[in-house]
Scaffold this motif. Structure first.
Motif, PDB file in Angstrom:
ATOM      1  N   LYS A  74       0.832  -1.210   0.000  1.00 45.93           N
ATOM      2  CA  LYS A  74       0.000   0.000   0.000  1.00 45.93           C
ATOM      3  C   LYS A  74       0.862   1.254   0.000  1.00 45.93           C
ATOM      4  O   LYS A  74       0.576   2.223  -0.724  1.00 45.93           O
ATOM      5  N   GLU A  75       1.932   1.263   0.800  1.00 49.55           N
ATOM      6  CA  GLU A  75       2.814   2.424   0.853  1.00 49.55           C
ATOM      7  C   GLU A  75       3.481   2.692  -0.489  1.00 49.55           C
ATOM      8  O   GLU A  75       3.591   3.846  -0.923  1.00 49.55           O
ATOM      9  N   ALA A 112       6.146  -4.536  13.274  1.00 46.83           N
ATOM     10  CA  ALA A 112       5.589  -4.839  14.593  1.00 46.83           C
ATOM     11  C   ALA A 112       6.700  -4.896  15.634  1.00 46.83           C
ATOM     12  O   ALA A 112       6.558  -4.363  16.753  1.00 46.83           O
ATOM     13  N   ASP A 113       7.813  -5.526  15.278  1.00 47.04           N
ATOM     14  CA  ASP A 113       8.949  -5.614  16.200  1.00 47.04           C
ATOM     15  C   ASP A 113       9.513  -4.231  16.506  1.00 47.04           C
ATOM     16  O   ASP A 113       9.859  -3.930  17.658  1.00 47.04           O
ATOM     17  N   LYS A 131      -2.493  -2.068  10.155  1.00 49.61           N
ATOM     18  CA  LYS A 131      -3.636  -1.938   9.254  1.00 49.61           C
ATOM     19  C   LYS A 131      -3.590  -0.604   8.521  1.00 49.61           C
ATOM     20  O   LYS A 131      -3.997  -0.519   7.355  1.00 49.61           O
ATOM     21  N   ARG A 132      -3.098   0.427   9.170  1.00 49.20           N
ATOM     22  CA  ARG A 132      -2.946   1.723   8.505  1.00 49.20           C
ATOM     23  C   ARG A 132      -1.933   1.646   7.366  1.00 49.20           C
ATOM     24  O   ARG A 132      -2.020   2.402   6.396  1.00 49.20           O
ATOM     25  N   ALA A 140      -1.652  -9.025   9.876  1.00 53.88           N
ATOM     26  CA  ALA A 140      -1.342  -8.127  10.998  1.00 53.88           C
ATOM     27  C   ALA A 140      -1.495  -8.854  12.328  1.00 53.88           C
ATOM     28  O   ALA A 140      -0.647  -8.716  13.219  1.00 53.88           O
ATOM     29  N   GLU A 141      -2.551  -9.623  12.458  1.00 52.74           N
ATOM     30  CA  GLU A 141      -2.791 -10.342  13.711  1.00 52.74           C
ATOM     31  C   GLU A 141      -1.717 -11.391  13.978  1.00 52.74           C
ATOM     32  O   GLU A 141      -1.291 -11.591  15.118  1.00 52.74           O
ATOM     33  N   LYS A 142      -1.253 -12.070  12.924  1.00 53.79           N
ATOM     34  CA  LYS A 142      -0.188 -13.064  13.094  1.00 53.79           C
ATOM     35  C   LYS A 142       1.101 -12.390  13.562  1.00 53.79           C
ATOM     36  O   LYS A 142       1.823 -12.927  14.407  1.00 53.79           O
TER      37      LYS A 142
END
Length: 208
Positions: A74-75, A112-113, A131-132, A140-142
């Motif tokens: 997306k970015e 995430a890290d 998500k953003r 994302a959840e994983k």
């Protein structure tokens, strides 16, 4: 229309139509496609050439961005649409993904890290940030599920480090609580941690 070219700096090829400059591409693209064999071109072919050159330029720009650091799909699309139309940007991003230069799963884990260890965000806030960035919910959840979720003890550590000098009075405590909430921590964990660190002080339910 007459199609001609001139060599430019580095690997640039400048393309001219009837003697007027029209566009630039790289040498590798030019000699790997059919265009270098064509001397005369009609409107339909010219439109196809311009589309191909723009696609190549978008791809190379995206590749250049990814060589500097990781981005989500997306970015990359968002960055490319600054210079190219949406379809061209999406096509370039798709090609980069097929070449494994874009990998949203790996990006989600790395980001995430970073948010968890450098910014000290809670999993709830990290999930929102992923998500953003365009990461789908499952991926994302994983990524978030691989993190330690001991929010209470993390808040204790933050109160004894980052916010150590920001618990001296009620106003400072309220600002600290708001900061922790923005970082994604739950109010019940924050309240319990503040009470423990501040020798039983109760922050109450009325805060800004």
């Amino acid at each position: 229309m007459i199609l001609s070219v001139k060599g430019g700096n580095a690997d640039k090829i400048h393309i001219y139509i009837d003697g007027e400059y029209r566009m630039t591409c790289d040498r590798s693209f030019w000699y790997s496609e059919k265009w270098h064999k064509i001397k005369e071109i009609d409107d339909k072919e010219l439109a196809a050439l311009e589309s191909a050159v723009n696609s190549r330029r978008a791809f190379k720009k995206g590749m250049g961005l990814l060589l500097r650091r990781a981005y989500s799909k997306k970015e990359i699309i968002q960055k490319l649409t600054v210079s190219f139309d949406a379809d061209t940007a999406r096509e370039a991003a798709q090609k980069l993904e097929e070449l494994n230069m874009i990998d949203d799963k790996n990006y989600a884990e790395l980001y995430a890290d970073e948010l968890y260890n450098r910014k000290k965000f809670a999993p709830k806030r990290i999930l929102l940030e992923l998500k953003r960035k365009g990461i789908d919910s499952e991926t994302a959840e994983k990524a978030v599920n691989s993190l330690d979720k001991d929010d209470f003890n993390r808040i204790i550590l933050l109160l004894n480090s980052k916010f150590k000098n920001k618990l001296s009075d009620e106003k400072s405590v309220k600002r600290t609580v708001n900061s922790l909430l923005r970082m994604g921590y739950g109010y019940s964990d924050i309240r319990r941690a503040v009470n423990e660190v501040c020798s039983g002080a109760d922050i109450g339910d009325d805060y800004e």
